[in-house]
Design a protein around this motif. Structure first.
Motif, mmCIF file in Angstrom:
data_model
loop_
_atom_site.group_PDB
_atom_site.id
_atom_site.type_symbol
_atom_site.label_atom_id
_atom_site.label_comp_id
_atom_site.label_asym_id
_atom_site.label_seq_id
_atom_site.Cartn_x
_atom_site.Cartn_y
_atom_site.Cartn_z
ATOM 1 N N LEU A 1 0.873 -1.281 -0.038
ATOM 2 C CA LEU A 1 -0.033 0.039 -0.084
ATOM 3 C C LEU A 1 0.732 1.305 0.145
ATOM 4 C CD1 LEU A 1 -2.778 1.193 0.218
ATOM 5 C CD2 LEU A 1 -2.642 1.192 2.606
ATOM 6 N N LEU A 2 1.833 1.203 0.743
ATOM 7 C CA LEU A 2 2.784 2.344 0.961
ATOM 8 C C LEU A 2 3.346 2.480 -0.441
ATOM 9 C CD1 LEU A 2 4.482 2.183 4.745
ATOM 10 C CD2 LEU A 2 2.861 3.826 3.616
ATOM 11 N N LEU A 3 3.838 1.344 -1.212
ATOM 12 C CA LEU A 3 4.664 1.602 -2.206
ATOM 13 C C LEU A 3 3.578 2.213 -3.469
ATOM 14 C CD1 LEU A 3 6.598 -1.710 -2.735
ATOM 15 C CD2 LEU A 3 7.621 0.619 -2.993
ATOM 16 N N ALA A 4 2.231 1.710 -3.510
ATOM 17 C CA ALA A 4 1.401 2.074 -4.412
ATOM 18 C C ALA A 4 1.136 3.764 -4.419
ATOM 19 C CB ALA A 4 0.093 1.325 -4.262
ATOM 20 N N THR A 5 0.919 3.965 -2.906
ATOM 21 C CA THR A 5 0.830 5.428 -2.557
ATOM 22 C C THR A 5 1.954 6.150 -2.999
ATOM 23 O OG1 THR A 5 -0.563 4.646 -0.887
ATOM 24 C CG2 THR A 5 -0.012 7.066 -1.077
ATOM 25 N N GLY A 6 2.907 5.720 -2.674
ATOM 26 C CA GLY A 6 4.244 6.322 -2.927
ATOM 27 C C GLY A 6 4.674 6.682 -4.536
ATOM 28 N N LEU A 7 4.119 5.635 -5.242
ATOM 29 C CA LEU A 7 4.254 5.883 -6.796
ATOM 30 C C LEU A 7 3.321 6.643 -7.211
ATOM 31 C CD1 LEU A 7 4.879 2.002 -7.957
ATOM 32 C CD2 LEU A 7 6.350 3.957 -8.137
ATOM 33 N N GLY A 8 2.248 6.982 -6.573
ATOM 34 C CA GLY A 8 1.072 7.652 -7.079
ATOM 35 C C GLY A 8 1.482 9.178 -6.875
ATOM 36 N N LEU A 9 2.242 9.317 -5.393
ATOM 37 C CA LEU A 9 2.664 10.628 -5.292
ATOM 38 C C LEU A 9 3.924 11.227 -6.137
ATOM 39 C CD1 LEU A 9 2.277 13.049 -3.096
ATOM 40 C CD2 LEU A 9 3.936 11.891 -1.815
ATOM 41 N N GLY A 10 4.420 10.240 -6.438
ATOM 42 C CA GLY A 10 5.686 10.295 -7.304
ATOM 43 C C GLY A 10 5.418 10.636 -8.771
ATOM 44 N N ALA A 11 4.297 9.953 -9.220
ATOM 45 C CA ALA A 11 3.849 10.384 -10.390
ATOM 46 C C ALA A 11 3.464 11.794 -10.501
ATOM 47 C CB ALA A 11 2.664 9.457 -10.717
ATOM 48 N N LEU A 12 2.888 12.258 -9.340
ATOM 49 C CA LEU A 12 2.376 13.918 -9.330
ATOM 50 C C LEU A 12 3.819 14.644 -9.328
ATOM 51 C CD1 LEU A 12 -0.356 14.072 -6.671
ATOM 52 C CD2 LEU A 12 -0.292 14.570 -9.118
ATOM 53 N N VAL B 1 10.220 8.949 -7.925
ATOM 54 C CA VAL B 1 9.706 7.858 -7.356
ATOM 55 C C VAL B 1 10.480 7.501 -5.980
ATOM 56 C CG1 VAL B 1 9.734 5.290 -7.439
ATOM 57 C CG2 VAL B 1 9.105 6.875 -9.456
ATOM 58 N N VAL B 2 12.101 7.843 -5.977
ATOM 59 C CA VAL B 2 12.599 7.759 -4.769
ATOM 60 C C VAL B 2 12.156 8.556 -3.562
ATOM 61 C CG1 VAL B 2 15.060 8.090 -3.843
ATOM 62 C CG2 VAL B 2 14.683 6.870 -5.938
ATOM 63 N N VAL B 3 11.880 9.877 -3.882
ATOM 64 C CA VAL B 3 11.399 10.823 -2.964
ATOM 65 C C VAL B 3 10.162 10.477 -2.383
ATOM 66 C CG1 VAL B 3 10.798 13.102 -2.707
ATOM 67 C CG2 VAL B 3 13.163 12.703 -3.731
ATOM 68 N N ALA B 4 9.354 10.127 -3.311
ATOM 69 C CA ALA B 4 7.884 9.876 -2.678
ATOM 70 C C ALA B 4 7.763 8.604 -1.891
ATOM 71 C CB ALA B 4 6.955 9.907 -4.076
ATOM 72 N N VAL B 5 8.195 7.548 -2.442
ATOM 73 C CA VAL B 5 8.163 6.314 -1.713
ATOM 74 C C VAL B 5 8.945 6.490 -0.309
ATOM 75 C CG1 VAL B 5 9.047 4.005 -1.668
ATOM 76 C CG2 VAL B 5 8.004 4.926 -3.637
ATOM 77 N N LEU B 6 9.952 7.161 -0.313
ATOM 78 C CA LEU B 6 10.708 7.456 0.890
ATOM 79 C C LEU B 6 9.791 8.203 1.915
ATOM 80 C CD1 LEU B 6 13.737 6.750 1.898
ATOM 81 C CD2 LEU B 6 14.323 9.142 1.412
ATOM 82 N N GLN B 7 9.357 9.274 1.527
ATOM 83 C CA GLN B 7 8.403 10.155 2.091
ATOM 84 C C GLN B 7 7.261 9.190 2.839
ATOM 85 O OE1 GLN B 7 6.959 13.036 -0.170
ATOM 86 N NE2 GLN B 7 6.692 14.578 1.504
ATOM 87 N N GLN B 8 6.675 8.506 1.886
ATOM 88 C CA GLN B 8 5.698 7.636 2.579
ATOM 89 C C GLN B 8 5.962 6.697 3.566
ATOM 90 O OE1 GLN B 8 2.317 8.023 1.743
ATOM 91 N NE2 GLN B 8 2.880 9.727 0.441
ATOM 92 N N MET B 9 7.117 6.019 3.227
ATOM 93 C CA MET B 9 7.738 5.241 4.266
ATOM 94 C C MET B 9 8.097 5.919 5.646
ATOM 95 S SD MET B 9 8.112 1.980 2.966
ATOM 96 C CE MET B 9 7.908 1.421 1.536
ATOM 97 N N ALA B 10 8.584 6.922 5.358
ATOM 98 C CA ALA B 10 9.083 7.581 6.623
ATOM 99 C C ALA B 10 7.792 7.996 7.382
ATOM 100 C CB ALA B 10 9.857 8.665 6.507
ATOM 101 N N ASN B 11 6.890 8.572 6.783
ATOM 102 C CA ASN B 11 5.772 9.002 7.237
ATOM 103 C C ASN B 11 4.870 7.982 8.102
ATOM 104 O OD1 ASN B 11 5.314 11.798 6.850
ATOM 105 N ND2 ASN B 11 4.415 11.341 4.874
ATOM 106 N N PHE B 12 5.171 6.789 7.755
ATOM 107 C CA PHE B 12 4.341 5.655 8.201
ATOM 108 C C PHE B 12 5.221 5.046 9.457
ATOM 109 C CE2 PHE B 12 3.014 1.209 8.841
ATOM 110 C CZ PHE B 12 1.503 1.346 9.060
ATOM 111 N N TYR B 13 6.524 4.684 8.978
ATOM 112 C CA TYR B 13 7.329 4.128 9.888
ATOM 113 C C TYR B 13 8.149 4.800 11.116
ATOM 114 C CZ TYR B 13 6.502 -0.198 7.059
ATOM 115 O OH TYR B 13 6.004 -1.167 6.791
ATOM 116 N N LEU B 14 8.476 6.152 10.650
ATOM 117 C CA LEU B 14 9.316 6.942 11.511
ATOM 118 C C LEU B 14 8.334 8.137 12.007
ATOM 119 C CD1 LEU B 14 12.391 7.175 9.277
ATOM 120 C CD2 LEU B 14 11.855 5.511 11.516
ATOM 121 N N SER B 15 7.001 7.865 12.192
ATOM 122 C CA SER B 15 5.997 8.849 12.998
ATOM 123 C C SER B 15 6.014 10.219 12.252
ATOM 124 C CB SER B 15 6.084 8.808 14.385
ATOM 125 O OG SER B 15 7.704 9.307 14.666
#
Lengths: 384, 291
Positions: free
Chosen positions: B6-17, B250-264
């Protein structure tokens, strides 16, 4: 290879530090007492404004001794000081920073938080904030200056954005979107309360004079000359064996630390800080002020700051007025947005008035003197 | 596992923007050396134009979505071309002034949008399919992500094809490489400037309509908030490199989503740290030719 040997003697002649000093000093020497006297008179005039009753309809909302007007004038002086600090970075060193608001925010929020969380008095708290701001400026400046030009702009923008996010997120420390209120326990009574606005006005005036003196001193120092030379041609400076990086960093840290000081006065004046001071829009506002007044000129920064603050206040009043409301929507919508008018004005200044307000004034004065006396061709070419 | 998908998909979507904004920024900077602060306004204008179109047609059919995407792209392109012709062209080769003009334009237009559409967010509705989810490896991924990723891939493919197989593309690629040489050969690069602005504006307008569906609302601040991350993406990817912008998005958006979820919720800070690291290690960016 041959190009370096060709340009080397060439770079020796316009070398900025040595020849510019004496000639500049000699030229200044003639008009110096007169100009100094004029500046002194202006400062004295500004200093006595809270004691006398002057009304400037259309420019100031009320007589100069009323707290509301004093607050606005003090804010104008603070914005003028802020514009001067940005002038050091952009005007002198030519570094297009999009993160200058960060340092104002560090000053405002830093002092606010230190006053709230510790028992330190106002002066020790200010020194602590200053130290913190200097460290941040040094670290972020050193990282950001690894790239030049437009990349530097984007990097400073990103750092400022991180600061803005930190302020908005950590609402238990900074008050979040609500903003931070000044904790007045350790602040002298003279700086608290509406009736003491004139003390704050004088503080703002002292701030402007001190910042102006320090910026002038920096510009005339060896480092300032090298910074200006780096702005014009970094390669030449490097060829001369000087280190552009160190000078650029020095200019960046100087401007940023002074902005921290301005931020502290801003906190006292507004008795609080809102996240808006850390936003990218606020940096753009500073940029607008500096360009509006006249890029590369200290007086331009001062004039820009004062004009901008007054204009912003007047346009907001205009936007809310009945005269604008009654206009058809095509006119009332744009006129109802002060930022739209300021933004448009800014574009027009950039396109058509390269020297800003100060440059325009100088040009008008030049045109008048030329029209008054029979113009010599040399003077005519020198004028603009 | 499902969370990661889910995080990957959301990250890819944001990365697309991010990519839709950054591709234009990067191309414009690469060819003309202009940092376009008004790019966010093209995006916002596209989003509002798309919303107005969809509202008039009834916002929940595929036809109106398609038309709103086209209108958004068209309006974005038109705004960009007008900006180039009226403002940028007058300041040819004066990069700082060009940046300042776009800054003024960004301030003025955001204020104008405030005046026209109000400062509050306007909620948008899309086709019913957008409200549903598709299950991939146990993760329920909102459907609008697929559209975003699809459109971004189409735009990437389209721009790459345009640059590779058309005469204008040839001129643009050559101009990014060495503009004075192209001019010296007697080719008018200024027409290429307009084309590049049109492409960037169209991509931004498209991104605006898609962003309004991704976030669920339109507001005058929409463009500005995306623009800052697009700047970061452009620097990390390397100024002027389209592929670099795509990878960095893609790198920035996925990293952003991951950090938002796992690193509060520290996503934004992690992105800035990534930017600082890239600058320290490789100041010219991932795929940048020059610093």
């Amino acid at each position: 290879m041959s190009t370096t040997t060709d340009t080397h003697p060439d770079t020796g002649t316009p070398q900025p530090a040595a020849p510019a000093g004496p000639t500049g000093g000699a030229r200044r020497g003639a008009g110096l007492p007169l100009r100094l006297l004029a500046v002194l008179g202006l400062v004295v005039l500004l200093a006595v404004l809270p004691l006398i009753n002057v009304s400037v309809p259309g420019v100031l909302p009320g007589a100069t001794y009323t707290p509301g007007t004093l607050q606005l004038m003090a804010l104008a002086l603070v914005f003028a000081s802020l514009a001067l600090t940005y002038h050091v970075i952009f005007g002198v060193a030519g570094l297009l920073s999009f993160g200058h608001a960060l340092y104002l925010a560090i000053g405002a929020y830093g002092l606010g938080i230190v006053l709230e969380r510790t028992d330190l008095g106002l002066v020790p708290a200010m020194l602590l904030t200053l130290l913190g701001g200097a460290v941040v400026a040094l670290v972020l400046g050193a990282v950001g200056l690894r790239v030049g030009g437009i990349s530097f702009a984007m990097v400073t923008l990103a750092f400022a954005q991180a600061g803005s996010v930190l302020i908005r997120r950590n609402s238990d420390v900074t008050g979040g979107e609500e903003g931070l209120r000044l904790d007045t326990t350790n602040v002298p009574d003279a700086f608290v309360g509406v009736t003491d606005t004139r003390n704050l006005y004088w503080v703002a005036l002292v701030l402007l004079v001190v910042v102006f003196a320090l910026v002038t001193w920096f510009e005339r120092s060896r480092a300032g000359h090298v910074a200006a030379a780096t702005r014009e041609n970094e390669l030449r400076v490097r060829v001369l064996g000087l280190r552009p990086f160190a000078v650029k960093l020095l200019a960046f840290v100087t401007g940023s630390v002074l902005a921290v000081v301005v931020g502290m006065v801003y906190l006292l004046l507004q008795s609080g800080a809102t996240p808006r001071v850390a936003s990218a829009d606020f940096t753009l506002t500073i940029l607008v002020i500096v360009v509006l007044g006249g890029l590369g000129s200290r007086w331009g920064a001062v004039v820009g700051g004062i004009v901008y603050t007054l204009l912003d206040q007047r346009l907001t009043t205009l936007a809310a007025s009945d005269a604008v409301e009654s206009l058809p929507a095509v006119l009332s919508v744009p006129l109802g947005e002060p930022l739209f008018i300021l933004g448009t004005l800014f574009i027009l200044v950039v396109l058509f008035v390269p020297g800003g307000l100060v440059g325009l004034g100088a040009r008008l004065a030049g045109a008048r003197t030329r029209a008054g006396r029979p113009a010599t061709p040399a003077a005519g070419e020198d004028g603009p | 596992m499902s969370t990661v998908v889910l995080l990957l998909a959301t990250g890819l979507g944001l990365g697309a923007l991010y990519f839709l904004v950054a591709s234009g920024l990067s191309l414009i900077y690469g060819l003309m050396g202009v940092l376009n602060f008004a790019h966010g306004s093209f995006l916002t204008l596209g989003a509002f134009a798309g919303w107005e179109t969809a509202r008039r047609l009834g916002g929940d059919s595929w036809g109106s979505l398609l038309l709103s995407l086209l209108v958004g792209a068209g309006v974005g392109a038109l705004a960009a071309v007008l900006t180039e012709l009226l403002l940028i062209r007058r300041l040819y080769e004066r990069h700082i002034e060009q940046v300042l003009v776009t800054v003024g334009l960004a301030l003025a237009t955001v204020a104008l949008f405030d005046g026209i559409w109000g400062t509050d967010a306007i909620f948008v509705t899309g086709p019913g399919w957008f409200d549903e989810t598709t299950t991939i490896l146990g993760a329920r991924v909102p459907n609008d992500r697929f559209l975003l990723i699809g459109v971004a891939l189409l735009v990437l493919g389209g721009i790459v094809a345009f640059l590779r197989f058309t005469r204008f593309g040839l001129v643009i690629r050559a101009g990014v490489e060495n503009r004075s040489m192209v001019t010296a050969l007697g080719i008018d690069v200024r027409r290429a400037f307009t084309v590049v602005f049109a492409i960037g504006g169209a991509a931004a307008g498209l991104g605006g309509v898609l962003a309004s569906h991704y976030f669920g609302y339109v507001s005058p601040q929409l463009g500005g908030s995306l623009l800052i991350f697009a700047f970061i993406v452009t620097v990390i990817g390397g100024l002027g490199s389209l592929l670099g912008a795509a990878i960095a998005s893609v790198v920035v958006a996925v990293l952003q989503q991951m950090a938002n979820f796992y690193l509060s919720g520290t996503g934004d800070l992690v992105v800035v740290l990534l930017l600082a690291t890239v600058l320290l290690v490789r100041p010219s960016g991932l795929m940048g030719a020059r610093a």
